[in-house]
Design a protein around this motif. Structure first.
Motif, PDB file in Angstrom:
ATOM      1  N   HIS A 185      53.679 -12.982  60.466  1.00 40.07           N
ATOM      2  CA  HIS A 185      52.985 -12.669  59.215  1.00 40.07           C
ATOM      3  C   HIS A 185      51.893 -13.713  58.992  1.00 40.07           C
ATOM      4  N   PRO A 186      50.698 -13.323  58.517  1.00 36.68           N
ATOM      5  CA  PRO A 186      49.590 -14.299  58.416  1.00 36.68           C
ATOM      6  C   PRO A 186      49.786 -15.395  57.389  1.00 36.68           C
ATOM      7  N   THR A 187      50.650 -15.184  56.377  1.00 32.84           N
ATOM      8  CA  THR A 187      50.816 -16.213  55.338  1.00 32.84           C
ATOM      9  C   THR A 187      52.262 -16.631  55.125  1.00 32.84           C
ATOM     10  N   HIS A 188      53.221 -15.770  55.403  1.00 33.36           N
ATOM     11  CA  HIS A 188      54.637 -16.111  55.211  1.00 33.36           C
ATOM     12  C   HIS A 188      55.227 -16.581  56.545  1.00 33.36           C
ATOM     13  N   CYS A 189      55.511 -17.872  56.625  1.00 35.47           N
ATOM     14  CA  CYS A 189      55.945 -18.440  57.905  1.00 35.47           C
ATOM     15  C   CYS A 189      57.342 -17.993  58.308  1.00 35.47           C
ATOM     16  N   ASN A 190      58.074 -17.347  57.409  1.00 30.31           N
ATOM     17  CA  ASN A 190      59.441 -16.925  57.716  1.00 30.31           C
ATOM     18  C   ASN A 190      59.518 -15.452  58.144  1.00 30.31           C
ATOM     19  N   MET A 191      58.384 -14.767  58.169  1.00 30.99           N
ATOM     20  CA  MET A 191      58.398 -13.339  58.472  1.00 30.99           C
ATOM     21  C   MET A 191      57.611 -13.023  59.738  1.00 30.99           C
ATOM     22  N   LEU A 192      58.141 -12.088  60.524  1.00 32.87           N
ATOM     23  CA  LEU A 192      57.403 -11.590  61.675  1.00 32.87           C
ATOM     24  C   LEU A 192      57.799 -10.142  61.925  1.00 32.87           C
ATOM     25  N   ALA A 193      56.958  -9.452  62.669  1.00 30.59           N
ATOM     26  CA  ALA A 193      57.207  -8.048  62.992  1.00 30.59           C
ATOM     27  C   ALA A 193      57.131  -7.875  64.500  1.00 30.59           C
ATOM     28  N   TYR A 194      57.932  -6.945  65.013  1.00 32.16           N
ATOM     29  CA  TYR A 194      57.807  -6.601  66.429  1.00 32.16           C
ATOM     30  C   TYR A 194      57.955  -5.095  66.598  1.00 32.16           C
ATOM     31  N   SER A 195      57.252  -4.572  67.597  1.00 31.95           N
ATOM     32  CA  SER A 195      57.239  -3.134  67.846  1.00 31.95           C
ATOM     33  C   SER A 195      58.057  -2.823  69.084  1.00 31.95           C
ATOM     34  N   SER A 196      58.380  -1.544  69.241  1.00 29.68           N
ATOM     35  CA  SER A 196      59.217  -1.144  70.361  1.00 29.68           C
ATOM     36  C   SER A 196      58.613   0.040  71.099  1.00 29.68           C
ATOM     37  N   SER A 197      59.189   0.338  72.244  1.00 32.01           N
ATOM     38  CA  SER A 197      58.727   1.460  73.063  1.00 32.01           C
ATOM     39  C   SER A 197      59.121   2.805  72.467  1.00 32.01           C
ATOM     40  N   LYS A 198      59.934   2.803  71.413  1.00 26.47           N
ATOM     41  CA  LYS A 198      60.304   4.050  70.735  1.00 26.47           C
ATOM     42  C   LYS A 198      59.409   4.356  69.540  1.00 26.47           C
ATOM     43  N   GLY A 199      58.393   3.522  69.325  1.00 23.15           N
ATOM     44  CA  GLY A 199      57.458   3.775  68.239  1.00 23.15           C
ATOM     45  C   GLY A 199      57.869   3.208  66.903  1.00 23.15           C
ATOM     46  N   SER A 200      58.826   2.300  66.889  1.00 16.20           N
ATOM     47  CA  SER A 200      59.267   1.707  65.628  1.00 16.20           C
ATOM     48  C   SER A 200      58.759   0.274  65.503  1.00 16.20           C
ATOM     49  N   ILE A 201      58.659  -0.176  64.250  1.00 15.15           N
ATOM     50  CA  ILE A 201      58.269  -1.551  63.943  1.00 15.15           C
ATOM     51  C   ILE A 201      59.361  -2.153  63.080  1.00 15.15           C
ATOM     52  N   ARG A 202      59.826  -3.335  63.453  1.00 18.21           N
ATOM     53  CA  ARG A 202      60.869  -4.013  62.690  1.00 18.21           C
ATOM     54  C   ARG A 202      60.313  -5.284  62.073  1.00 18.21           C
ATOM     55  N   LEU A 203      60.568  -5.432  60.799  1.00 21.68           N
ATOM     56  CA  LEU A 203      60.178  -6.645  60.066  1.00 21.68           C
ATOM     57  C   LEU A 203      61.416  -7.502  59.930  1.00 21.68           C
TER      58      LEU A 203
END
Length: 512
Positions: free
Chosen positions: A291-309
């Motif tokens: 995340h650009p401002t929250h150092c504790n948050m990130l997102a990752y994507s998968s080969s099934k088309g989903s994004i997890r925060l």
């Protein structure tokens, strides 16, 4: 190209519609001449602007990193703070020049796994600058490196012991003593400048040491400060800096590791999707971004088309996500290619951190992190290719990984396509902007305003491609396309309407 904003579910940003931009060619670096063959090692594989937009880095398949710096601000006395006060929509002509390059990675061979490790640069990420030095991370499939690029003044030796006028042609200083009325010693010192000893009864010659002075000339020196290795069993697909300026993540197919910039021999595994039995594996990680401002948050994507925060405060191992973003499959629409084309190749956070942009093979999707029911906007990029999926699968084009980017103000998104084309879409409320440009310095390049809906039905598309046949044709609007040329990598300037994109070994700059 078919339809600009087809399937627009909801406005991405509030406010009045923003008028479409008129894009203009600015610069090109490394463009080949007619008939010149492009070397595989010269093909650009990564592009990244730094936080200010004053520097641009590219990586290539040969393991090199090339840096460019902006010159129109420096040359015209502009100041960064003055530019920040200016309206974002004001058109400026950014000019960049080549700064330096260095060899970041070399080809390696893993003897334990009998595996060749390519030198190709997969990702580049800029770090915080300090004391006028530039810092960046670069990675290939296995090894991440932390680089410091700094201007250093050249030091020169300006005074020597040897008196050239007293030396003979053979350079012997000692033999010149007899030919001169002033006796010079072997070290070049003259006995006319005695140094008295404490007892004042014996004289010693003075000693002239060479003088090293710092000249006004400078040279750029790239130095590798850290090497982060032996932490990934699979190929690294992404790295991302944290807003805290101290940590970063690296992701491969099954794991995401957290690193401290100053510690290269230790990392923390924060995401692990590897099942106990590999036969149970159903999806892999394709991209990860802090995340650009929250150092504790990130997102990752998968080969099934989903994004997890995920939230790093929840647990040390973030196997459970705080939010899941995925689009529900339409009933009866599933086919052999459904999962392949749903795989997300790239994700980017908007500058304010409110939205996430994702790119799959067919489309761009914009997600609101506060709304996980579905994307707030969908932009069709390759819908005209749907009848050709079988042939795209046969020639592996369906596995091409296109990147995406957002403008700093959040009003527009962009991504690449075939025939060295890239698309720019407006995502503000009521916008129908959908522009297609060809990465070329040819003034007759294509720039077409696309309608918000397809202008022709899919049934009227040209015949599907055949393996071994000519990989060119035309899309629904009559534009020719070529699957052998593709624009995979592009980046948007953080504070201006300026795009850098890579077509093979050439770097093209556009502005609006």
């Amino acid at each position: 190209m078919n339809g600009g904003g087809e399937g627009l579910a909801a406005p991405a940003t509030s406010g009045a519609a923003v008028s479409p931009l008129e894009w203009k060619f600015s610069q090109v670096f490394g463009e080949r001449t007619a008939g010149e063959e492009v070397q595989e090692v010269d093909i650009i594989s990564a592009i990244e602007f730094d936080r200010t937009g004053d520097h641009l880095a590219t990586g290539d398949r040969g393991g090199r990193v090339v840096l460019f710096e902006r010159t129109d601000i420096k040359d015209h006395g502009g100041h960064r703070r003055d530019l920040e006060r200016m309206d974002y929509s004001i058109s400026r002509h950014p000019e960049f020049r080549y700064k330096t390059e260095f060899q970041s990675h070399e080809p390696e061979f893993d003897y334990l796994k009998s595996l060749e490790i390519e030198e190709k640069i997969n990702k580049i990420r800029w770090c915080q600058t300090a004391n006028g030095a530039l810092f960046l991370l670069s990675t290939n499939d296995k090894t991440i490196k932390y680089w410091k690029v700094q201007e250093k003044k050249v030091k020169k030796v300006c005074e020597m012991n040897v008196d050239a006028s007293k030396s003979m042609e053979n350079g012997s200083v000692a033999s010149s003593m007899s030919a001169s009325s002033k006796p010079y010693l072997a070290n070049g010192a003259c006995k006319e400048s005695p140094i008295s000893s404490p007892s004042n009864d014996t004289s010693f010659p003075s000693l002239h040491l060479p003088v090293v002075v710092t000249s006004q000339e400078t040279s750029l020196v790239a130095r590798c400060r850290r090497v982060y290795t032996h932490a990934h069993d699979y190929h690294i697909n992404s790295i991302s800096n944290n807003s805290d300026g101290e940590t970063f993540i690296s992701a491969d197919d099954l794991r995401i590791n957290l690193w401290n910039l100053e510690i290269s021999n230790q990392s923390f595994n924060i995401v692990d999707v590897k099942p106990a039995n590999m036969e149970d594996l159903t999806e892999v990680i394709t991209c990860a971004e802090f995340h650009p401002t929250h150092c504790n948050m990130l997102a990752y994507s998968s080969s099934k088309g989903s994004i997890r925060l995920i939230d790093l405060r929840q647990s040390a191992l973030c196997d459970t996500h705080s939010k899941l973003f995925e689009e529900q499959e339409a009933p009866g629409s599933r086919s052999f290619f459904t999962e392949i084309i749903a795989s997300i190749s790239d994700i980017k956070f908007a500058k304010n951190g409110r939205h996430i942009l994702s790119r799959d093979y067919m489309s761009l999707k914009l997600w609101d992190i506060n709304m996980d029911s579905g994307p707030v906007a969908t932009f069709q990029v390759h819908e005209y290719l749907r009848p050709k999926l079988c042939d795209l699968y046969e020639n592996d084009s369906i596995f091409d990984k296109f990147e995406c980017c957002l403008s700093g103000d959040g009003h527009r998104v962009a991504t690449g396509s075939y025939s060295n084309l890239f698309r720019v879409f407006g995502c503000s409320e009521g916008s129908t902007e959908a522009t297609t440009l060809e990465a070329s310095k040819n003034p007759m390049r294509r720039q077409v305003q696309m309608p918000a809906r397809p202008s022709r039905s899919l049934g009227s598309l040209p015949r599907v491609l055949r393996r071994g046949a000519d990989n060119s044709g035309a899309d629904a609007n009559g534009n020719s396309f070529d699957f052998t040329t593709k624009l995979l990598h592009l980046a948007w300037h953080p504070s201006e309407n300026s795009i850098a994109c890579a077509a093979s070994n050439s770097l093209y700059m556009y502005y609006a």
